[in-house]
Scaffold this motif. Structure first.
Motif, PDB file in Angstrom:
ATOM      1  N   VAL A 155      17.897  51.533  51.482  1.00 32.39           N
ATOM      2  CA  VAL A 155      17.694  50.936  50.163  1.00 32.39           C
ATOM      3  C   VAL A 155      17.346  49.462  50.283  1.00 32.39           C
ATOM      4  CG1 VAL A 155      18.844  50.338  48.000  1.00 32.39           C
ATOM      5  CG2 VAL A 155      19.134  52.615  48.971  1.00 32.39           C
ATOM      6  N   VAL A 156      18.060  48.769  51.171  1.00 33.11           N
ATOM      7  CA  VAL A 156      17.819  47.331  51.350  1.00 33.11           C
ATOM      8  C   VAL A 156      16.387  47.086  51.811  1.00 33.11           C
ATOM      9  CG1 VAL A 156      18.385  45.349  52.795  1.00 33.11           C
ATOM     10  CG2 VAL A 156      20.203  46.665  51.721  1.00 33.11           C
ATOM     11  N   LYS A 157      15.894  47.907  52.733  1.00 29.41           N
ATOM     12  CA  LYS A 157      14.535  47.728  53.232  1.00 29.41           C
ATOM     13  C   LYS A 157      13.499  48.069  52.161  1.00 29.41           C
ATOM     14  CE  LYS A 157      15.595  48.484  58.124  1.00 29.41           C
ATOM     15  NZ  LYS A 157      15.374  49.336  59.312  1.00 29.41           N
ATOM     16  N   LYS A 158      13.896  48.871  51.175  1.00 31.20           N
ATOM     17  CA  LYS A 158      12.962  49.281  50.132  1.00 31.20           C
ATOM     18  C   LYS A 158      12.701  48.148  49.142  1.00 31.20           C
ATOM     19  CE  LYS A 158      12.431  52.835  46.541  1.00 31.20           C
ATOM     20  NZ  LYS A 158      13.051  54.019  45.914  1.00 31.20           N
ATOM     21  N   TYR A 159      13.688  47.266  48.941  1.00 35.38           N
ATOM     22  CA  TYR A 159      13.564  46.185  47.971  1.00 35.38           C
ATOM     23  C   TYR A 159      13.352  44.864  48.694  1.00 35.38           C
ATOM     24  CZ  TYR A 159      15.156  49.565  44.545  1.00 35.38           C
ATOM     25  OH  TYR A 159      15.255  50.669  43.742  1.00 35.38           O
ATOM     26  N   ASP A 160      12.171  44.304  48.547  1.00 32.85           N
ATOM     27  CA  ASP A 160      11.807  43.092  49.280  1.00 32.85           C
ATOM     28  C   ASP A 160      12.761  41.941  48.988  1.00 32.85           C
ATOM     29  OD1 ASP A 160       9.663  44.451  50.324  1.00 32.85           O
ATOM     30  OD2 ASP A 160       8.228  43.716  48.827  1.00 32.85           O
ATOM     31  N   GLY A 161      13.175  41.794  47.744  1.00 36.86           N
ATOM     32  CA  GLY A 161      14.056  40.696  47.391  1.00 36.86           C
ATOM     33  C   GLY A 161      15.383  40.761  48.110  1.00 36.86           C
ATOM     34  N   VAL A 162      15.963  41.966  48.195  1.00 36.32           N
ATOM     35  CA  VAL A 162      17.244  42.136  48.887  1.00 36.32           C
ATOM     36  C   VAL A 162      17.069  41.924  50.380  1.00 36.32           C
ATOM     37  CG1 VAL A 162      19.176  43.701  49.285  1.00 36.32           C
ATOM     38  CG2 VAL A 162      17.958  43.765  47.116  1.00 36.32           C
ATOM     39  N   SER A 163      15.984  42.453  50.927  1.00 37.57           N
ATOM     40  CA  SER A 163      15.709  42.285  52.348  1.00 37.57           C
ATOM     41  C   SER A 163      15.550  40.807  52.708  1.00 37.57           C
ATOM     42  CB  SER A 163      14.447  43.062  52.735  1.00 37.57           C
ATOM     43  OG  SER A 163      14.164  42.937  54.109  1.00 37.57           O
ATOM     44  N   ASP A 164      14.803  40.080  51.896  1.00 36.91           N
ATOM     45  CA  ASP A 164      14.625  38.642  52.137  1.00 36.91           C
ATOM     46  C   ASP A 164      15.946  37.900  52.003  1.00 36.91           C
ATOM     47  OD1 ASP A 164      11.953  39.119  52.484  1.00 36.91           O
ATOM     48  OD2 ASP A 164      11.376  38.519  50.457  1.00 36.91           O
ATOM     49  N   PHE A 165      16.774  38.324  51.056  1.00 34.51           N
ATOM     50  CA  PHE A 165      18.072  37.679  50.850  1.00 34.51           C
ATOM     51  C   PHE A 165      18.927  37.766  52.113  1.00 34.51           C
ATOM     52  CE2 PHE A 165      22.565  38.505  49.805  1.00 34.51           C
ATOM     53  CZ  PHE A 165      22.925  37.261  49.315  1.00 34.51           C
ATOM     54  N   PHE A 166      19.023  38.955  52.713  1.00 34.89           N
ATOM     55  CA  PHE A 166      19.855  39.112  53.904  1.00 34.89           C
ATOM     56  C   PHE A 166      19.241  38.431  55.130  1.00 34.89           C
ATOM     57  CE2 PHE A 166      21.923  42.581  51.498  1.00 34.89           C
ATOM     58  CZ  PHE A 166      23.242  42.182  51.689  1.00 34.89           C
ATOM     59  N   GLU A 167      17.925  38.340  55.164  1.00 33.02           N
ATOM     60  CA  GLU A 167      17.301  37.563  56.239  1.00 33.02           C
ATOM     61  C   GLU A 167      17.690  36.091  56.129  1.00 33.02           C
ATOM     62  OE1 GLU A 167      13.130  38.134  56.334  1.00 33.02           O
ATOM     63  OE2 GLU A 167      13.227  40.268  56.867  1.00 33.02           O
ATOM     64  N   GLN A 168      17.732  35.576  54.910  1.00 35.26           N
ATOM     65  CA  GLN A 168      18.156  34.186  54.695  1.00 35.26           C
ATOM     66  C   GLN A 168      19.629  34.000  55.063  1.00 35.26           C
ATOM     67  OE1 GLN A 168      16.530  31.392  53.782  1.00 35.26           O
ATOM     68  NE2 GLN A 168      14.547  32.425  53.732  1.00 35.26           N
ATOM     69  N   ILE A 169      20.467  34.973  54.717  1.00 37.86           N
ATOM     70  CA  ILE A 169      21.893  34.889  55.057  1.00 37.86           C
ATOM     71  C   ILE A 169      22.076  34.882  56.567  1.00 37.86           C
ATOM     72  CG2 ILE A 169      24.113  36.067  54.898  1.00 37.86           C
ATOM     73  CD1 ILE A 169      23.190  34.775  52.303  1.00 37.86           C
ATOM     74  N   SER A 170      21.318  35.719  57.267  1.00 42.55           N
ATOM     75  CA  SER A 170      21.383  35.739  58.729  1.00 42.55           C
ATOM     76  C   SER A 170      20.941  34.405  59.308  1.00 42.55           C
ATOM     77  CB  SER A 170      20.500  36.873  59.272  1.00 42.55           C
ATOM     78  OG  SER A 170      20.486  36.892  60.679  1.00 42.55           O
ATOM     79  N   LEU A 171      19.910  33.804  58.709  1.00 46.35           N
ATOM     80  CA  LEU A 171      19.428  32.506  59.167  1.00 46.35           C
ATOM     81  C   LEU A 171      20.479  31.424  58.940  1.00 46.35           C
ATOM     82  CD1 LEU A 171      17.055  30.887  60.308  1.00 46.35           C
ATOM     83  CD2 LEU A 171      16.206  30.614  57.959  1.00 46.35           C
TER      84      LEU A 171
END
Length: 426
Positions: free
Chosen positions: A96-112
């Motif tokens: 589901v996370v990979k399906k929604y770009d906004g959520v995917s980008d959010f977790f990439e930012q959190i990891s960063l």
């Protein structure tokens, strides 16, 4: 490869035993199938006795055509595969996370954020110092309370890709340390060791001020709070399968409620995430639905003879045509006799039902994830050269402690004395 068997003993108690580990030259499905066959054969068992199998999500294990699951089903088509509920939930969340770009980008930012803030000991120390000063001021002003387990020293939790419960812990740590994280990011922005580091910190600070970040932070916190709770419950060793199905349904209803009214609490608009909630959990397999029809809870409120007959047809080697004819009549007698029997009125699950059936003699009509933590404990850096046989024996002693308590010390010493000559008496 670790092998664990779950079975029902003569008293209808469900038991789970760690059999051991097996060395395999590769992880192809055929190699694993042969290794399992050797283990079963050595224990006087066979594939024909298997009634269920479960693995992780790797294609070599659960592949529809060439996976280990498929190879075993070719030999025994009633060895039904049930994917681990907790692991299945993890896969659904990832999909589901990979399906929604906004959520995917959010977790990439959190990891960063975690990478930048925890990149050096100096930044970690700065984060802890800021948190300590903030807590101290809060205690002095009375905004914070003292007590056991309160205001503990903490840091940002790094999320694991295959353990989505850890993402919830990451969000919790970020929300607790948000003010302190801002101080560290400001420090990196001004005094970072390289231009790339300073640009990263500047970009994160800008993202933190955005509408999008606040929205996703609170939304994913609430969603992962629900799915994380379900994931922990599904990993309980004493969890009844009907209780697990009930928890899945309860989580689905909670997510549906969150879809309906939860977003209005966070923000006036649902935006593009309105479909994320209900997709996080899947319905229980049909096999489990049939099993639920035998639940004794609430005086057999879920009893359904048609579903139980369908369940019997799935296990064609245990129920032939004549058995199915007998079963239809036996189920009717079983239901009416049990609901009139006071001993069956307060049962909480199928395991309670099966044990009571044995104790009352009704069974004569018709019988109705520890290992890896121990491996991590034993396989330390000092034991990297440990042999397979010794490791297997050590794991058995650690995992199956209950069974080993029945072994007398004198028998063990006697066996060791007979193995080879000792310098002194044991």
């Amino acid at each position: 490869m670790a092998i664990v068997l779950r079975y029902v003993d003569s008293l209808d108690f469900v038991k789970e035993r760690f059999i051991g580990i097996v060395h395999v030259k590769d992880t192809s499905s055929l190699t694993l199938r042969n290794a399992i066959n050797e283990v079963l054969t050595s224990n006087k068992l066979s594939f024909s006795q298997i009634r269920g199998q479960g693995y992780d999500g790797a294609s070599n294990m659960r592949g529809e055509f060439n996976g280990l699951k498929a190879l075993i089903l070719q030999e025994n088509d009633t060895a039904f595969y049930v994917h681990c509920f907790a692991h299945q939930l993890q896969l659904v969340v990832v999909a589901v996370v990979k399906k929604y770009d906004g959520v995917s980008d959010f977790f990439e930012q959190i990891s960063l954020v975690v990478n930048v803030v925890c990149a050096s000991c100096k930044r970690k120390d700065l984060l802890r110092e800021q948190a300590r000063e903030r807590v101290q001021k809060g205690l002095c002003s009375g905004d914070l309370e003292t007590g056991r387990g309160l205001n503990q020293v903490t840091t940002l939790v790094r999320a694991g890709e295959t353990r989505w419960g850890s993402h919830f812990n990451t969000l919790i740590s970020l929300m607790k340390l948000f003010v302190d994280v801002l101080v560290v990011l400001d420090f990196v922005k001004e005094e970072g060791g390289s231009l790339a580091n300073r640009q990263q910190a500047s970009g994160i600070l800008a993202y933190f001020k955005s509408y999008e970040f606040v929205f996703y932070l609170h939304t994913m916190y609430d969603i992962l709070h629900l799915t994380g709770t379900l994931s922990k419950q599904l990993q309980r060793k004493d969890l009844d399968i009907l209780e697990a199905a009930s928890m899945v349904r309860g989580t689905m209803e909670a997510l549906q409620s969150f879809r309906n009214i939860g977003f209005a609490i966070i923000l006036p608009k649902i935006c593009n995430l309105q479909n994320i909630g209900i997709d996080l959990v899947k319905q229980a397999p049909q096999l489990l639905e049939y099993m639920a029809a035998l639940s004794p809870c609430d005086s057999f409120a879920q009893f359904d003879k048609s579903k139980l007959l369908k369940l019997g047809k799935l296990y064609k080697y245990d129920f032939d045509d004549s058995d199915m004819i007998d079963l239809e009549g036996q189920l009717g007698i079983f239901y009416h006799s049990c609901i009139k029997d006071e001993r069956f009125t307060s049962l909480k699950g199928i395991s309670d039902l099966s044990r009571l059936m044995v104790s009352t003699g009704k069974h004569r009509d018709r019988k109705c994830r520890k290992m890896f933590s121990k491996l991590k404990l034993l396989k330390t850096d000092l034991r990297n050269k440990i042999g397979d046989e010794f490791l297997n024996d050590a794991l058995l002693c650690n995992v199956e402690t209950e069974a080993l308590t029945k072994v007398e010390d004198e028998k063990v010493m006697e066996r060791f004395e007979k193995m080879y000559a000792q310098r002194g008496q044991i």
